[in-house]
Scaffold this active site. Structure first.
Site, PDB file in Angstrom:
ATOM      1  N   GLU A 166       0.797  -1.231   0.000  1.00  0.00           N
ATOM      2  CA  GLU A 166       0.000   0.000   0.000  1.00  0.00           C
ATOM      3  C   GLU A 166       0.839   1.295   0.000  1.00  0.00           C
ATOM      4  O   GLU A 166       0.796   2.095   0.950  1.00  0.00           O
ATOM      5  CB  GLU A 166      -0.953   0.003   1.202  1.00  0.00           C
ATOM      6  CG  GLU A 166      -1.918  -1.142   1.202  1.00  0.00           C
ATOM      7  CD  GLU A 166      -3.059  -0.975   2.201  1.00  0.00           C
ATOM      8  OE1 GLU A 166      -2.997  -0.075   3.059  1.00  0.00           O
ATOM      9  OE2 GLU A 166      -4.007  -1.761   2.117  1.00  0.00           O
ATOM     10  N   GLU A 350      -5.699  -8.473   0.715  1.00  0.00           N
ATOM     11  CA  GLU A 350      -6.398  -8.110   1.955  1.00  0.00           C
ATOM     12  C   GLU A 350      -7.859  -7.806   1.654  1.00  0.00           C
ATOM     13  O   GLU A 350      -8.152  -7.110   0.690  1.00  0.00           O
ATOM     14  CB  GLU A 350      -5.807  -6.854   2.630  1.00  0.00           C
ATOM     15  CG  GLU A 350      -4.478  -7.053   3.289  1.00  0.00           C
ATOM     16  CD  GLU A 350      -3.989  -5.785   3.970  1.00  0.00           C
ATOM     17  OE1 GLU A 350      -4.809  -4.947   4.400  1.00  0.00           O
ATOM     18  OE2 GLU A 350      -2.754  -5.607   4.059  1.00  0.00           O
TER      19      GLU A 350
HETATM   20  N1  LIG Z   1      -7.365  -0.091   8.362  1.00  0.00           N
HETATM   21  N2  LIG Z   1      -7.200  -1.124   8.201  1.00  0.00           N
HETATM   22  C1  LIG Z   1      -7.054  -2.474   8.001  1.00  0.00           C
HETATM   23  C2  LIG Z   1      -5.772  -2.829   7.176  1.00  0.00           C
HETATM   24  C3  LIG Z   1      -4.487  -2.507   7.931  1.00  0.00           C
HETATM   25  O1  LIG Z   1      -4.509  -3.113   9.218  1.00  0.00           O
HETATM   26  C4  LIG Z   1      -3.356  -3.073   7.095  1.00  0.00           C
HETATM   27  O2  LIG Z   1      -2.100  -3.008   7.769  1.00  0.00           O
HETATM   28  C5  LIG Z   1      -3.212  -2.302   5.789  1.00  0.00           C
HETATM   29  O3  LIG Z   1      -2.408  -3.073   4.901  1.00  0.00           O
HETATM   30  C6  LIG Z   1      -4.575  -1.971   5.165  1.00  0.00           C
HETATM   31  O4  LIG Z   1      -5.257  -0.929   5.726  1.00  0.00           O
HETATM   32  C7  LIG Z   1      -5.787  -2.114   5.861  1.00  0.00           C
END
Ligand SMILES: N#[N+]C[C@@H]1[C@@H](O)[C@H](O)[C@@H](O)[C@@H]2O[C@H]12
Length: 446
Positions: A166, A350
């Site tokens: 991300e 995810e």
């Molecule tokens: N907020 N939320 C949940 C989740 C977060 O916990 C993850 O680390 C990220 O990759 C993505 O944002 C999603």
């Protein structure tokens, strides 16, 4: 609904990230990360929550793999904490850190679970932040060095690698709005950090091609943007929002160019990037990982610098993180990826939701019907995209465990397994039992 059949070899798994579950951030020679530093800075996280203990996975990893096997997971997406491997970020290797992940991978394989390894899930070594972090063009070399250390140690046992998780959240959260580590707030830094992250992605993929023999990809969080009205302002705002979140990373990675709207959004803060940089970024990828949570019905507003924002839907259902439940957006998005970038294989790396879960009931049950409904509808949306011709190879539920939700601390529970943070007891929720049946039936029981 007729029985849904998923492609042979479709991988059913779950995902986590190092800083969110491991705890023991400084154990066995590890160095601090920017999240260790950020969370220990007063006011940066809810209730001052830190990753010092989290889910204690650094010590409970073997039991957690046993739990994954009991749930029938076929794959497990996790991330490596860079500062366990290179405590100063570059140079010296901390073998104890490498050994932790080597043992974890072996245990996964011995339990018939395929590892998907993410090199960077937001926890930059603090020592590199002190050298400018992602604002330093050398970050591409730093990241390629770290990736090479891991490729040499684990490639072959790990056959699916991810460079970045991300990049949009890393820069929008960490450099523009300051809500995430390293907590910067600069329109001028944001494009530079973003561009260097993508250069680092390219450098790490290039390094992999010299060392590794399997697959490597990029994970992006993208969400479909639908205009709130057909007005010229909302249409233009939706286009900007789409370019800023959805095209900003996939275009350079897969097409070797940035969307033109970024110059409009950032103005004088958007440099003219060198062609050589775009060549470095655009490396052949074996797959793209899609993290999907929600959609955005978008309108023009005076937000800085995007001048666009989401409109809450009066009839919508929302999760604990304020995200609208909109499964069709996942199908629309996957079809958009296919249409814009071609038949690149995709994984849902995810997907999940935080809802208010009741406490563990007598007999060890956690009823989470809203999460089950969310998952059922979104896995169905993945199937719809497959039926529409998208090459989707797997689904990683976010998340295996309740965990540290970054600046929101432990207030949001995304796990299909409940974690009692006081005792570290794990309790599979109803959604975990349900997901086990989905996996066992290869989706037919959906
Ligand atoms: N907020 N939320 C949940 C989740 C977060 O916990 C993850 O680390 C990220 O990759 C993505 O944002 C999603």
């Amino acid at each position: 609904m007729s029985q849904r059949t998923f492609p042979d070899g479709f991988l059913w798994g779950a995902a986590t990230a190092a800083h969110q579950i491991e705890g023991s951030p400084m154990a066995d020679g590890a160095g601090p990360s920017i999240w260790t530093r950020f969370a220990h800075t007063p006011g940066m996280t809810l209730n001052g929550d830190t990753g010092d203990v989290a889910c204690d996975h650094y010590r409970r990893w073997k039991d957690d793999v046993k739990l994954m096997r009991e749930l029938g997971l076929q794959a497990y997406r996790f991330s490596v904490s860079w500062s366990r491997i290179h405590p100063e970020g570059t140079g010296r290797v901390n073998q104890a850190g490498v050994d932790f992940y080597s043992r974890l991978v072996d245990e996964l394989l011995e339990n018939g679970i395929e590892p998907l390894l993410t090199l960077y899930h937001w926890d930059l070594p603090a020592a590199l932040e002190d050298r400018g972090g992602w604002l330093n063009r050398d970050s591409a070399d730093w990241f390629a060095e770290y990736g090479s250390t891991m490729y040499r140690a684990l490639d072959g046992r790990v056959k699916k690698w991810v460079t970045l998780n991300e990049p949009w959240v890393i820069t929008d959260g960490g450099y523009l709005h300051g809500a995430l580590a390293p907590g910067h707030r600069s329109k001028y830094e944001t494009p530079i950090a973003s561009h260097n992250l993508m250069r680092a992605h390219g450098a790490a993929v290039k390094a992999y091609r010299d060392i590794g023999k399997h697959e490597i990809g990029l994970v992006v969080n993208i969400e479909p943007k639908y205009p709130a009205s057909d007005s010229a302002e909302d249409t233009a705002a939706t286009k900007r929002a789409h370019a800023y979140m959805n095209e900003q990373y996939l275009d350079p990675a897969l097409l070797g160019r940035y969307p033109p709207e970024l110059k409009e959004i950032f103005g004088d803060a958007w440099p003219d990037w060198a062609a050589a940089d775009l060549e470095l970024i655009r490396q052949q990828l074996d797959f793209i990982g899609i993290n999907y949570y929600t959609r955005s019905v978008t309108q023009a507003n005076d937000s800085y610098p995007l001048k666009a924002g989401a409109v809450r839907q009066p009839l919508g259902t929302y999760t604990e993180t304020g995200w609208e439940v909109y499964p069709k957006g996942l199908t629309d998005l996957l079809v958009w990826v296919k249409e814009r970038y071609g038949d690149i294989p995709m994984y849902i790396t995810e997907n999940g939701a935080a809802f208010f879960d009741p406490p563990v009931a007598e007999g060890g049950r956690v009823r989470d019907p809203l999460r089950m409904d969310y998952l059922q509808k979104h896995i169905g949306a993945v199937h719809d995209a497959i039926q529409a011709g998208c090459d989707i190879r797997g689904y990683m539920l976010w998340s295996l465990l309740d965990n540290l939700e970054w600046s929101l601390g432990y207030s949001k529970r995304f796990g299909m397994v409940h974690v009692n943070y006081g005792t570290q007891e794990r309790t599979p929720k109803d959604s975990a039992r349900w997901y086990s049946k989905v996996i066992a039936s290869h989706g037919a029981s959906l």
